[in-house]
Design a protein around this motif. Structure first.
Motif, mmCIF file in Angstrom:
data_model
loop_
_atom_site.group_PDB
_atom_site.id
_atom_site.type_symbol
_atom_site.label_atom_id
_atom_site.label_comp_id
_atom_site.label_asym_id
_atom_site.label_seq_id
_atom_site.Cartn_x
_atom_site.Cartn_y
_atom_site.Cartn_z
ATOM 1 N N THR A 20 2.680 20.513 8.409
ATOM 2 C CA THR A 20 3.093 21.905 8.240
ATOM 3 C C THR A 20 3.306 22.565 9.593
ATOM 4 O OG1 THR A 20 1.807 22.059 6.212
ATOM 5 C CG2 THR A 20 2.431 24.115 7.229
ATOM 6 N N GLY A 21 4.388 23.327 9.690
ATOM 7 C CA GLY A 21 4.616 24.170 10.857
ATOM 8 C C GLY A 21 5.289 23.481 12.019
ATOM 9 N N ASP A 22 5.381 24.222 13.111
ATOM 10 C CA ASP A 22 5.995 23.703 14.334
ATOM 11 C C ASP A 22 5.117 22.609 14.928
ATOM 12 O OD1 ASP A 22 8.232 25.340 14.287
ATOM 13 O OD2 ASP A 22 7.173 26.972 15.298
ATOM 14 N N LEU A 23 5.763 21.637 15.544
ATOM 15 C CA LEU A 23 5.042 20.494 16.089
ATOM 16 C C LEU A 23 5.034 20.513 17.607
ATOM 17 C CD1 LEU A 23 6.494 17.690 13.797
ATOM 18 C CD2 LEU A 23 4.385 18.973 13.505
ATOM 19 N N GLY A 24 3.906 20.109 18.180
ATOM 20 C CA GLY A 24 3.789 19.924 19.615
ATOM 21 C C GLY A 24 3.776 18.438 19.928
ATOM 22 N N LEU A 25 3.699 18.091 21.193
ATOM 23 C CA LEU A 25 3.719 16.687 21.598
ATOM 24 C C LEU A 25 2.575 15.893 20.976
ATOM 25 C CD1 LEU A 25 4.716 16.944 25.361
ATOM 26 C CD2 LEU A 25 6.127 16.216 23.433
ATOM 27 N N MET A 26 1.397 16.485 20.889
ATOM 28 C CA MET A 26 0.248 15.793 20.314
ATOM 29 C C MET A 26 0.482 15.502 18.830
ATOM 30 S SD MET A 26 -2.520 14.301 20.772
ATOM 31 C CE MET A 26 -3.755 14.752 21.930
ATOM 32 N N ASP A 27 1.152 16.399 18.131
ATOM 33 C CA ASP A 27 1.454 16.187 16.715
ATOM 34 C C ASP A 27 2.386 14.993 16.534
ATOM 35 O OD1 ASP A 27 -0.013 18.499 15.799
ATOM 36 O OD2 ASP A 27 1.643 19.713 16.592
ATOM 37 N N TYR A 28 3.410 14.911 17.374
ATOM 38 C CA TYR A 28 4.316 13.759 17.301
ATOM 39 C C TYR A 28 3.558 12.468 17.584
ATOM 40 C CZ TYR A 28 8.455 16.751 17.130
ATOM 41 O OH TYR A 28 9.408 17.657 16.758
ATOM 42 N N SER A 29 2.668 12.504 18.539
ATOM 43 C CA SER A 29 1.866 11.331 18.868
ATOM 44 C C SER A 29 0.999 10.917 17.682
ATOM 45 C CB SER A 29 0.986 11.630 20.087
ATOM 46 O OG SER A 29 0.182 10.532 20.398
ATOM 47 N N SER A 72 0.841 -1.197 0.000
ATOM 48 C CA SER A 72 0.000 0.000 0.000
ATOM 49 C C SER A 72 0.875 1.246 0.000
ATOM 50 C CB SER A 72 -0.896 0.017 1.233
ATOM 51 O OG SER A 72 -1.775 -1.078 1.211
ATOM 52 N N ASN A 73 0.270 2.365 -0.364
ATOM 53 C CA ASN A 73 0.946 3.658 -0.353
ATOM 54 C C ASN A 73 0.251 4.576 0.631
ATOM 55 O OD1 ASN A 73 2.847 3.158 -2.533
ATOM 56 N ND2 ASN A 73 1.064 3.125 -3.853
ATOM 57 N N TYR A 74 1.037 5.216 1.493
ATOM 58 C CA TYR A 74 0.513 6.142 2.487
ATOM 59 C C TYR A 74 1.213 7.481 2.310
ATOM 60 C CZ TYR A 74 -1.353 2.023 4.747
ATOM 61 O OH TYR A 74 -2.041 0.872 5.015
ATOM 62 N N ARG A 75 0.512 8.551 2.650
ATOM 63 C CA ARG A 75 1.077 9.882 2.534
ATOM 64 C C ARG A 75 0.577 10.743 3.691
ATOM 65 N NH1 ARG A 75 1.355 13.859 -2.533
ATOM 66 N NH2 ARG A 75 1.385 15.788 -1.350
ATOM 67 N N TYR A 129 0.038 7.211 13.110
ATOM 68 C CA TYR A 129 -0.133 7.002 11.675
ATOM 69 C C TYR A 129 0.916 6.032 11.145
ATOM 70 C CZ TYR A 129 -1.402 8.122 6.871
ATOM 71 O OH TYR A 129 -1.827 8.045 5.575
ATOM 72 N N MET A 130 2.153 6.126 11.661
ATOM 73 C CA MET A 130 3.208 5.193 11.247
ATOM 74 C C MET A 130 2.821 3.757 11.587
ATOM 75 S SD MET A 130 6.910 6.987 11.963
ATOM 76 C CE MET A 130 6.756 6.838 13.717
ATOM 77 N N GLY A 131 2.056 3.575 12.646
ATOM 78 C CA GLY A 131 1.644 2.239 13.060
ATOM 79 C C GLY A 131 0.720 1.560 12.064
ATOM 80 N N VAL A 132 0.071 2.332 11.218
ATOM 81 C CA VAL A 132 -0.831 1.782 10.203
ATOM 82 C C VAL A 132 -0.034 1.193 9.038
ATOM 83 C CG1 VAL A 132 -2.623 2.414 8.532
ATOM 84 C CG2 VAL A 132 -2.664 3.394 10.832
ATOM 85 N N VAL A 133 1.151 1.735 8.795
ATOM 86 C CA VAL A 133 1.982 1.307 7.668
ATOM 87 C C VAL A 133 2.555 -0.076 7.966
ATOM 88 C CG1 VAL A 133 3.961 1.890 6.231
ATOM 89 C CG2 VAL A 133 2.536 3.716 7.185
ATOM 90 N N ASP A 134 2.317 -1.008 7.049
ATOM 91 C CA ASP A 134 2.746 -2.400 7.232
ATOM 92 C C ASP A 134 4.065 -2.642 6.495
ATOM 93 O OD1 ASP A 134 2.535 -4.942 8.241
ATOM 94 O OD2 ASP A 134 0.892 -5.556 6.943
ATOM 95 N N MET A 135 4.621 -3.821 6.669
ATOM 96 C CA MET A 135 5.870 -4.193 6.009
ATOM 97 C C MET A 135 5.723 -4.060 4.498
ATOM 98 S SD MET A 135 7.150 -7.434 8.284
ATOM 99 C CE MET A 135 8.353 -7.858 7.053
ATOM 100 N N LYS A 136 6.761 -3.497 3.877
ATOM 101 C CA LYS A 136 6.874 -3.278 2.436
ATOM 102 C C LYS A 136 5.904 -2.231 1.896
ATOM 103 C CE LYS A 136 8.952 -7.724 1.537
ATOM 104 N NZ LYS A 136 8.963 -8.930 0.761
ATOM 105 N N ASP A 137 5.204 -1.530 2.781
ATOM 106 C CA ASP A 137 4.340 -0.430 2.355
ATOM 107 C C ASP A 137 5.189 0.824 2.149
ATOM 108 O OD1 ASP A 137 2.090 -1.997 2.519
ATOM 109 O OD2 ASP A 137 1.365 -1.131 4.396
#
Length: 76
Positions: A9-18, A2-5, A23-31
């Motif tokens: 934009t802008g400065d990040l806070g703790l919630m943004d990193y979370s 699969s392809n994810y994107r 979202y990274m957790g949704v990406v599977d092997m070889k995606d």
């Protein structure tokens, strides 16, 4: 495979990193995962880069302009 994107934009806070981490957790092997980072300082970029590396992503990135990056990653 699969392809994810994700556009960030802008400065990040703790919630943004979370949210990015979740979202990274949704990406599977070889995606494919593309992140576009706009108006971002280098410290925030480095944090996201480290998060990807620690979560088994192979990474290719380009600095397209000052404060803008495009990260192309594939989960191993």
């Amino acid at each position: 495979m699969s392809n994810y994107r994700l556009d960030v934009t802008g400065d990040l806070g703790l919630m943004d990193y979370s949210n990015i981490y979740d979202y990274m957790g949704v990406v599977d092997m070889k995606d494919n995962f593309v992140l576009r980072l706009n108006d971002m300082n280098e410290q925030n970029f480095n944090m996201i880069y480290t998060m990807l590396k620690e979560n088994n992503f192979d990474i290719c990135y380009e600095n397209t302009a000052p404060g803008q990056w495009e990260i192309k990653a594939v989960r191993r």
